[in-house]
Design a protein around this motif. Structure first.
Motif, PDB file in Angstrom:
ATOM      1  N   LYS A 178      23.513 104.196  62.646  1.00 44.80           N
ATOM      2  CA  LYS A 178      24.104 105.191  61.750  1.00 44.80           C
ATOM      3  C   LYS A 178      25.519 105.580  62.164  1.00 44.80           C
ATOM      4  N   GLN A 179      25.761 105.770  63.453  1.00 45.95           N
ATOM      5  CA  GLN A 179      27.087 106.172  63.904  1.00 45.95           C
ATOM      6  C   GLN A 179      28.113 105.081  63.599  1.00 45.95           C
ATOM      7  N   PHE A 180      27.726 103.829  63.823  1.00 46.25           N
ATOM      8  CA  PHE A 180      28.604 102.704  63.491  1.00 46.25           C
ATOM      9  C   PHE A 180      28.901 102.682  61.998  1.00 46.25           C
ATOM     10  N   ALA A 181      27.870 102.888  61.178  1.00 47.60           N
ATOM     11  CA  ALA A 181      28.053 102.857  59.726  1.00 47.60           C
ATOM     12  C   ALA A 181      28.960 103.989  59.253  1.00 47.60           C
ATOM     13  N   LYS A 182      28.848 105.145  59.885  1.00 54.68           N
ATOM     14  CA  LYS A 182      29.715 106.267  59.511  1.00 54.68           C
ATOM     15  C   LYS A 182      31.171 105.990  59.866  1.00 54.68           C
ATOM     16  N   GLN A 183      31.400 105.455  61.060  1.00 54.86           N
ATOM     17  CA  GLN A 183      32.762 105.256  61.540  1.00 54.86           C
ATOM     18  C   GLN A 183      33.441 104.046  60.911  1.00 54.86           C
ATOM     19  N   GLU A 184      32.691 102.977  60.701  1.00 55.63           N
ATOM     20  CA  GLU A 184      33.297 101.720  60.266  1.00 55.63           C
ATOM     21  C   GLU A 184      33.040 101.358  58.803  1.00 55.63           C
ATOM     22  N   LEU A 185      31.993 101.959  58.201  1.00 54.64           N
ATOM     23  CA  LEU A 185      31.592 101.515  56.857  1.00 54.64           C
ATOM     24  C   LEU A 185      31.596 102.644  55.828  1.00 54.64           C
ATOM     25  N   GLU A 186      32.164 103.767  56.154  1.00 53.52           N
ATOM     26  CA  GLU A 186      32.293 104.888  55.220  1.00 53.52           C
ATOM     27  C   GLU A 186      30.939 105.429  54.754  1.00 53.52           C
ATOM     28  N   LEU A 187      29.927 105.299  55.573  1.00 51.88           N
ATOM     29  CA  LEU A 187      28.623 105.839  55.183  1.00 51.88           C
ATOM     30  C   LEU A 187      28.704 107.350  55.070  1.00 51.88           C
ATOM     31  N   GLY A 188      28.338 107.858  53.907  1.00 52.91           N
ATOM     32  CA  GLY A 188      28.253 109.295  53.709  1.00 52.91           C
ATOM     33  C   GLY A 188      26.813 109.724  53.611  1.00 52.91           C
ATOM     34  N   SER A 189      26.086 109.126  52.683  1.00 51.28           N
ATOM     35  CA  SER A 189      24.660 109.384  52.510  1.00 51.28           C
ATOM     36  C   SER A 189      24.019 108.087  52.044  1.00 51.28           C
ATOM     37  N   PHE A 190      22.709 108.062  52.086  1.00 48.71           N
ATOM     38  CA  PHE A 190      21.973 106.864  51.643  1.00 48.71           C
ATOM     39  C   PHE A 190      21.627 106.976  50.165  1.00 48.71           C
ATOM     40  N   PRO A 191      21.755 105.904  49.395  1.00 44.46           N
ATOM     41  CA  PRO A 191      22.385 104.638  49.760  1.00 44.46           C
ATOM     42  C   PRO A 191      23.894 104.669  49.546  1.00 44.46           C
ATOM     43  N   THR A 192      24.624 103.893  50.323  1.00 41.10           N
ATOM     44  CA  THR A 192      26.055 103.661  50.105  1.00 41.10           C
ATOM     45  C   THR A 192      26.233 102.184  49.765  1.00 41.10           C
ATOM     46  N   ILE A 193      26.927 101.917  48.664  1.00 41.22           N
ATOM     47  CA  ILE A 193      27.101 100.534  48.190  1.00 41.22           C
ATOM     48  C   ILE A 193      28.565 100.141  48.347  1.00 41.22           C
ATOM     49  N   LEU A 194      28.816  99.009  48.999  1.00 41.50           N
ATOM     50  CA  LEU A 194      30.175  98.539  49.280  1.00 41.50           C
ATOM     51  C   LEU A 194      30.402  97.163  48.677  1.00 41.50           C
ATOM     52  N   LEU A 195      31.570  96.963  48.107  1.00 37.35           N
ATOM     53  CA  LEU A 195      31.990  95.633  47.650  1.00 37.35           C
ATOM     54  C   LEU A 195      33.113  95.154  48.567  1.00 37.35           C
ATOM     55  N   PHE A 196      32.909  94.000  49.195  1.00 32.75           N
ATOM     56  CA  PHE A 196      33.940  93.369  50.014  1.00 32.75           C
ATOM     57  C   PHE A 196      34.595  92.282  49.163  1.00 32.75           C
ATOM     58  N   PRO A 197      35.832  92.536  48.639  1.00 34.95           N
ATOM     59  CA  PRO A 197      36.495  91.548  47.769  1.00 34.95           C
ATOM     60  C   PRO A 197      36.770  90.239  48.492  1.00 34.95           C
ATOM     61  N   LYS A 198      37.080  89.211  47.718  1.00 34.26           N
ATOM     62  CA  LYS A 198      37.275  87.871  48.268  1.00 34.26           C
ATOM     63  C   LYS A 198      38.503  87.802  49.163  1.00 34.26           C
ATOM     64  N   HIS A 199      39.604  88.444  48.769  1.00 34.15           N
ATOM     65  CA  HIS A 199      40.849  88.287  49.511  1.00 34.15           C
ATOM     66  C   HIS A 199      41.338  89.595  50.113  1.00 34.15           C
ATOM     67  N   SER A 200      40.411  90.430  50.619  1.00 44.21           N
ATOM     68  CA  SER A 200      40.807  91.694  51.230  1.00 44.21           C
ATOM     69  C   SER A 200      39.791  92.075  52.298  1.00 44.21           C
ATOM     70  N   SER A 201      40.284  92.645  53.387  1.00 43.87           N
ATOM     71  CA  SER A 201      39.391  93.069  54.453  1.00 43.87           C
ATOM     72  C   SER A 201      38.821  94.455  54.200  1.00 43.87           C
ATOM     73  N   LYS A 202      39.444  95.209  53.313  1.00 43.87           N
ATOM     74  CA  LYS A 202      39.016  96.573  53.047  1.00 43.87           C
ATOM     75  C   LYS A 202      37.893  96.608  52.018  1.00 43.87           C
ATOM     76  N   ALA A 203      36.823  97.283  52.372  1.00 42.46           N
ATOM     77  CA  ALA A 203      35.694  97.406  51.445  1.00 42.46           C
ATOM     78  C   ALA A 203      35.980  98.481  50.410  1.00 42.46           C
ATOM     79  N   ILE A 204      35.416  98.298  49.220  1.00 39.83           N
ATOM     80  CA  ILE A 204      35.555  99.274  48.139  1.00 39.83           C
ATOM     81  C   ILE A 204      34.198  99.923  47.920  1.00 39.83           C
ATOM     82  N   LYS A 205      34.192 101.255  47.997  1.00 36.97           N
ATOM     83  CA  LYS A 205      32.942 102.002  47.914  1.00 36.97           C
ATOM     84  C   LYS A 205      32.583 102.285  46.452  1.00 36.97           C
TER      85      LYS A 205
END
Length: 461
Positions: free
Chosen positions: A415-442
């Motif tokens: 959970k701590q990793f997800a909060k710091q690195e993956l923008e986890l706020g509450s469950f569920p959190t859905i992320l899209l990782f685009p093809k040509h970008s390192s930044k995830a879109i929430k």
């Protein structure tokens, strides 16, 4: 809260110094009205599971007045202290077919002022009625978590007036509650489980209360929770909490209605015209804190109304944690909080189950061969469970389309990793990782149907 005196409605007792019933000797008496089940062997069984050394009711011992006032102010003349070794496993077998009234009478007679009834504000008011019927003095305590329904507080008041007693309330530590709420909000239990909140608001106050007692009486029944209470005995050495003298075996737990069916408890309450919580008429069966309790539907088990977003196999708040078998005991996460062991969700051959290394690699890629849609979830979360069908359908729909669909369990140690690195706020959190970008879109919406999720993916793929 300091534990104080409660007694039956037929008479009021000042610090339990005397009884108005001429047939009942004062608490200071050495007479044992109900001889305990005593082992005849000369072997010292005090350290054997199920056995406990019990002092006579009037024996002086250490008592922490900062937690529990010394209620027995009138002491008998000094006598040589006696101890008796009681086999509580054997006593439980002897009382297996006894009535709740007989069990209650044994408990109150054996421990006098050193035992109290734990009252939750639900149907365990039956315990208070049984105690009244014994004609013995009795004490009642309850845990006021600060999150109870208003109907429960009204019920407490009605019970006090009905029986002429003062319920001894225990409250959580204000500093601990303040820290929990400031750090994690008022409803953190929906995200990471109820154990941490229950530990602050219920378990620790209970521990303080029980440290002033040698025994306590609960309303546990075997039919309440087949997963955790099916083997509850009528009396036992408490496997979790310590009593007045401290250490293993220093507290005895009595469960007078362990073998009684719920419908029979209710028949008893109706027959005796006992006050009940008005929430019962609204579909509530098992009643706890307001945010964690809801009515149950016809045919549902009563514990389905408690912590409904979590695993149904381990629905204990910690007050009766000893009911959980070793394999059912929740694991501790990296923050010291308990995470329930539950069956996984989002099961599909078209869903990739990502571990911590997989998520770290995914976040580092600047150029991916295909976009990724990943849900950060906890299998016990009711909102994750609610979207399981639509997310699995979406994964099947996107199979072969060039979009990878994955899941990452982000509770517990992650959970701590997800909060710091993956923008986890509450469950569920859905992320899209685009093809040509390192930044995830929430994914920003609360709509989690297939159409809405598909529109999100198509707009950004």
């Amino acid at each position: 809260m300091a534990l104080s005196l409660s007694s039956s409605s037929s008479s009021h007792f000042h610090h339990f110094a005397a009884s108005s019933d001429p047939n009942v000797p004062p608490i200071g008496s050495l007479q044992l009205l109900h001889p305990p089940h005593v082992l005849s062997s000369g072997v010292n069984y005090s350290r054997i599971r199920g056995c406990s050394v019990v002092k006579p009711m009037n024996a002086q011992s250490k008592r922490n007045d900062s937690l529990v006032p010394f209620v027995a102010n009138t002491l008998a003349p000094e006598v040589a202290e006696r101890t008796e070794i009681v086999d509580y496993d054997g006593l439980a077998k002897d009382l297996e077919n006894a009535s709740p009234l007989e069990i209650m009478d044994q408990a109150l007679g054996k421990f006098g002022d050193d035992i109290a009834i734990a009252f939750s504000g639900a149907e365990d008011v039956a315990l208070i009625e049984y105690a009244r019927l014994t004609g013995r003095p009795f004490r009642v305590f309850s845990l006021d978590t600060g999150r109870l329904n208003s109907e429960t507080y009204q019920f407490f008041d009605a019970v006090e007036k009905q029986y002429g007693i003062h319920i001894e309330y225990m409250f959580p530590d204000a500093v601990e509650v303040q820290g929990l709420v400031r750090n994690k909000g008022l409803f953190s239990f929906y995200d990471d489980g109820h154990q941490e909140c229950c530990r602050v608001r219920k378990v620790r106050p209970l521990r303080r209360a029980l440290k002033g007692l040698r025994a306590w009486i609960t309303g546990q029944r075997k039919d309440q929770s087949p997963g955790t209470r099916s083997e509850v005995p009528v009396v036992q050495v408490d496997p979790v909490f310590e009593g007045l003298d401290g250490g293993i075996g220093s507290l005895i737990k009595w469960n007078p209605v362990a073998n009684v069916h719920g419908k029979d408890v209710w028949n008893f309450l109706r027959t005796m015209n006992v006050p009940v919580n008005s929430l019962h008429s609204q579909g509530y069966v098992s009643i706890g804190c307001e945010p964690c309790t809801r009515p149950v539907l016809p045919g549902q088990h009563e514990r389905e109304g408690r912590w409904w977003w979590e695993d149904s196999k381990a629905k204990e708040c910690g007050l009766h944690k000893g009911n959980l078998k070793q394999g059912d005991v929740p694991q501790l996460n990296g923050n010291g909080n308990e995470t329930p062991s539950v069956n996984d969700i989002f099961i599909s051959q078209n869903l990739v189950n990502l571990n911590r290394t997989g998520m770290e690699n995914l976040t580092r890629l600047d150029n991916r061969k295909e976009p990724w849609l990943v849900v950060l979830y906890a299998p016990w979360c009711q909102f994750c469970q609610a979207m399981e069908g639509s997310y699995v359908e979406l994964a099947d729909k996107l199979a072969g389309s060039g979009v990878k669909v994955g899941k990452f369990r982000a509770d517990g140690e992650q959970k701590q990793f997800a909060k710091q690195e993956l923008e986890l706020g509450s469950f569920p959190t859905i992320l899209l990782f685009p093809k040509h970008s390192s930044k995830a879109i929430k994914y920003p919406s609360e709509k989690r149907d297939v159409e809405s999720l598909t529109a999100f993916v198509n707009a950004l793929r």
